[in-house]
Design a protein around this motif. Structure first.
Motif, short mmCIF file in Angstrom:
data_model
loop_
_atom_site.label_atom_id
_atom_site.label_comp_id
_atom_site.label_asym_id
_atom_site.label_seq_id
_atom_site.Cartn_x
_atom_site.Cartn_y
_atom_site.Cartn_z
N LEU A 52 2.83 -0.54 8.43
CA LEU A 52 3.32 -0.94 7.11
C LEU A 52 4.45 -1.96 7.23
O LEU A 52 4.52 -2.92 6.46
CB LEU A 52 3.79 0.27 6.32
N SER A 82 0.97 -2.05 -2.60
CA SER A 82 0.19 -1.66 -1.42
C SER A 82 -0.85 -0.63 -1.83
O SER A 82 -0.72 0.04 -2.85
CB SER A 82 1.11 -1.09 -0.33
N SER A 84 -4.43 1.75 0.00
CA SER A 84 -5.31 2.08 1.12
C SER A 84 -6.71 1.57 0.86
O SER A 84 -7.19 1.56 -0.27
CB SER A 84 -5.37 3.59 1.31
N GLN A 90 -4.67 -0.52 5.38
CA GLN A 90 -3.64 -0.64 4.37
C GLN A 90 -3.53 -2.10 3.96
O GLN A 90 -3.43 -2.97 4.82
CB GLN A 90 -2.30 -0.15 4.94
#
Length: 102
Positions: A52, A82, A84, A90
């Protein structure tokens, strides 16, 4: 380049438009297996934390490059989104408003 999460940067400026930086990262199979084991006992999954962090930095860099191509001096109202994709990817988007200081 000045990047701010606020609208007021102490200077008068002209708005050039929206700018974005997008990246999608994934962990390798070994990291995913380690994360699955960590999920059973709890705690930070350092591989995902690093993924991340890297994604955010890459998204900022791409957003900055787009702003520079428009002749911007700064980016105001910068934000992150953000999400998934599947179980091991990600996606991170950095976005804001490119401005030219007067």
């Amino acid at each position: 380049m000045l990047i701010s999460t606020t609208e007021n940067i102490g200077k008068d400026y002209e708005v050039l438009g929206e700018v974005f930086g997008v990246t999608t990262q994934s962990r390798d199979l070994v990291s995913n297996f380690g994360a699955s084991l960590k999920n059973l006992v709890g705690g930070e999954i350092k591989g995902y934390t690093q993924m991340l962090h890297t994604s955010r930095e890459e998204a900022i860099q791409r957003m900055t490059e787009e702003a520079e191509s428009k002749g911007a001096d700064a980016i105001v109202m910068m934000r992150f989104e953000s999400g998934s994709i599947g179980n091991d990817m990600q996606s991170v988007v950095a976005y804001g408003t490119a401005v030219k200081c007067r």
